[in-house]
Enzyme design. Structure first.
Site, PDB file in Angstrom:
ATOM      1  N   ARG A  13     -10.477   4.405  -3.441  1.00 16.03           N
ATOM      2  CA  ARG A  13      -9.540   3.397  -3.917  1.00 16.03           C
ATOM      3  C   ARG A  13      -8.692   3.938  -5.073  1.00 16.03           C
ATOM      4  O   ARG A  13      -7.539   4.324  -4.894  1.00 16.03           O
ATOM      5  CB  ARG A  13     -10.318   2.116  -4.329  1.00 16.03           C
ATOM      6  CG  ARG A  13      -9.492   0.864  -4.360  1.00 16.03           C
ATOM      7  CD  ARG A  13      -8.604   0.744  -5.564  1.00 16.03           C
ATOM      8  NE  ARG A  13      -9.351   0.751  -6.825  1.00 16.03           N
ATOM      9  CZ  ARG A  13      -8.772   0.863  -8.019  1.00 16.03           C
ATOM     10  NH1 ARG A  13      -7.463   0.966  -8.117  1.00 16.03           N
ATOM     11  NH2 ARG A  13      -9.506   0.895  -9.123  1.00 16.03           N
ATOM     12  N   ASP A  14      -9.266   4.058  -6.257  1.00 13.60           N
ATOM     13  CA  ASP A  14      -8.480   4.461  -7.428  1.00 13.60           C
ATOM     14  C   ASP A  14      -7.936   5.878  -7.259  1.00 13.60           C
ATOM     15  O   ASP A  14      -6.832   6.189  -7.708  1.00 13.60           O
ATOM     16  CB  ASP A  14      -9.345   4.384  -8.688  1.00 13.60           C
ATOM     17  CG  ASP A  14      -8.532   4.182  -9.947  1.00 13.60           C
ATOM     18  OD1 ASP A  14      -7.319   3.946  -9.846  1.00 13.60           O
ATOM     19  OD2 ASP A  14      -9.110   4.260 -11.046  1.00 13.60           O
ATOM     20  N   HIS A 200     -15.096   2.714 -17.103  1.00 12.04           N
ATOM     21  CA  HIS A 200     -14.168   3.360 -16.156  1.00 12.04           C
ATOM     22  C   HIS A 200     -13.186   4.199 -16.976  1.00 12.04           C
ATOM     23  O   HIS A 200     -12.385   3.652 -17.732  1.00 12.04           O
ATOM     24  CB  HIS A 200     -13.453   2.240 -15.395  1.00 12.04           C
ATOM     25  CG  HIS A 200     -12.390   2.665 -14.436  1.00 12.04           C
ATOM     26  ND1 HIS A 200     -12.586   2.672 -13.071  1.00 12.04           N
ATOM     27  CD2 HIS A 200     -11.114   3.085 -14.625  1.00 12.04           C
ATOM     28  CE1 HIS A 200     -11.471   3.059 -12.466  1.00 12.04           C
ATOM     29  NE2 HIS A 200     -10.561   3.327 -13.389  1.00 12.04           N
ATOM     30  N   HIS A 202     -10.350   7.453 -17.331  1.00 15.31           N
ATOM     31  CA  HIS A 202      -9.444   8.462 -16.773  1.00 15.31           C
ATOM     32  C   HIS A 202      -9.402   9.646 -17.732  1.00 15.31           C
ATOM     33  O   HIS A 202      -9.473   9.478 -18.952  1.00 15.31           O
ATOM     34  CB  HIS A 202      -8.048   7.865 -16.559  1.00 15.31           C
ATOM     35  CG  HIS A 202      -7.983   6.997 -15.343  1.00 15.31           C
ATOM     36  ND1 HIS A 202      -7.400   7.386 -14.160  1.00 15.31           N
ATOM     37  CD2 HIS A 202      -8.479   5.756 -15.116  1.00 15.31           C
ATOM     38  CE1 HIS A 202      -7.512   6.425 -13.262  1.00 15.31           C
ATOM     39  NE2 HIS A 202      -8.166   5.414 -13.815  1.00 15.31           N
ATOM     40  N   CYS A 233      -1.925   7.379 -12.237  1.00 15.50           N
ATOM     41  CA  CYS A 233      -1.540   5.989 -12.488  1.00 15.50           C
ATOM     42  C   CYS A 233      -0.057   5.880 -12.191  1.00 15.50           C
ATOM     43  O   CYS A 233       0.741   6.633 -12.746  1.00 15.50           O
ATOM     44  CB  CYS A 233      -1.821   5.568 -13.927  1.00 15.50           C
ATOM     45  SG  CYS A 233      -1.263   3.887 -14.288  1.00 15.50           S
ATOM     46  N   ASN A 242      -9.446   9.772 -12.424  1.00 18.62           N
ATOM     47  CA  ASN A 242     -10.688   9.392 -13.080  1.00 18.62           C
ATOM     48  C   ASN A 242     -11.455  10.653 -13.446  1.00 18.62           C
ATOM     49  O   ASN A 242     -11.160  11.736 -12.964  1.00 18.62           O
ATOM     50  CB  ASN A 242     -11.556   8.578 -12.108  1.00 18.62           C
ATOM     51  CG  ASN A 242     -10.863   7.333 -11.643  1.00 18.62           C
ATOM     52  OD1 ASN A 242     -10.096   7.371 -10.686  1.00 18.62           O
ATOM     53  ND2 ASN A 242     -11.115   6.232 -12.312  1.00 18.62           N
TER      54      ASN A 242
END
Ligand code: ZN
Length: 296
Positions: A13-14, A200, A202, A233, A242
């Site tokens: 996902r991310d 979470h 990055h 992002c 991440n």
């Protein structure tokens, strides 16, 4: 007994949503399969966003339907609004990750709503899977700059009052330092004492693993990570992904923590998915390998 650290794998996902290349559904299902074979028990597999806005995330329902049920595995879907919630419930996600933004600026850009509107929407999400709430841009915003800790505390309190079981503090654009991580986790814990905390990070400015260390020292047992350090992002030019799952697992393995993940299998998976994306993994361990080096 050594301490267990749970890693939520967010690369499908991310990671992928922030890559320029669009992987087909079958490659994304294969990525999830490989991650689970490497020991991942919680994977954020899809995002219920508008596919026209984010073609990288198209086919969420197809992906959910392709995954065979396994009570040992929890497949999560990202939810930005009521429509996303309805889709996550219908698709049979094991958990939903609902995003509440710490600023209106990021909220309007990311999901077309203010923080207050998002919180009102969250209160109406009922009758589905367990909800985790991620407070996005909790350490800094690409539109509004510094985010006041009082704002984060207030949002965490609102989320806590709704009885949400897990609260994720997210450094969406990679601007946190380990000391602010510790302070904000402490104040969020006080504001929402009933919620389990998760973090979470990055690694945009090379503080990702230091921030993970700070979170673990602050008592957090669940961290997000992305194999190969995939991601970025869309609102932060030059942002990287991440923290790399293999980098985090290496550090934890060396220190004697227990994770469910197998380092060589993660390195192999990072190389495989980065090959599909036509890039090299940015994670250090995918370049350097683990240690001790296996004798051949
Ligand atoms: Zn993120």
């Amino acid at each position: 007994m050594s301490r267990k650290i749970e890693i939520v794998e967010v690369s499908p996902r991310d990671g992928l949503q922030n890559e320029a290349a669009v992987l087909p559904v079958e490659d994304r299902v294969e990525l999830i399969r490989r991650l689970e074979a490497a020991g991942a028990r919680r994977v954020e597999v899809v995002s219920f966003v508008n596919e026209r806005r984010m073609p990288q995330m198209a086919g969420a329902e197809q992906i959910m339907a392709s995954l065979t049920n396994d009570p040992q595995k929890r497949r999560s879907g990202l939810v930005l609004n009521r429509r996303g919630w309805d889709r996550a419930v219908a698709a049979g996600c094991d958990e939903a990750n609902v995003v509440i933004t710490a600023t209106d600026g990021f909220g309007l850009a990311n999901q077309g709503s203010t923080t207050a509107e998002q919180l009102a929407g969250l209160a109406e999400m009922k009758g589905g899977p367990p909800i985790s709430v991620t407070i996005a841009v909790a350490f800094g915003c690409p539109f509004e700059g510094e985010v006041d800790e009082g704002v984060v505390r207030e949002i965490a309190g609102e989320i806590g009052r709704l009885g949400i079981g897990e609260l994720v503090l997210a450094d969406t654009i990679g601007v946190a330092d380990p000391w602010v991580v510790r302070r904000r986790l402490d104040l969020v814990h006080k504001a929402a004492p009933g919620a389990q905390l998760r973090a979470h990070f990055h690694d945009t400015r090379n503080t990702g693993l230091a921030n993970a260390f700070a979170a673990i020292e602050a008592g957090v047992d669940t961290l997000d990570a992305s194999v190969g350090g995939l991601g970025g992002c869309p609102f932060a030019p030059g942002a990287t992904g991440n923290i790399g799952t293999e980098d985090l697992v290496y550090m934890l393995d060396r220190a004697g923590f227990e994770t469910s993940l197998d380092l060589p299998a993660l390195i192999e998976t990072a190389r495989w998915v980065c090959g599909k994306l036509g890039k090299a993994p940015v994670s250090a361990i995918s370049r350097a390998g683990g240690f001790p080096v296996p004798v051949r």
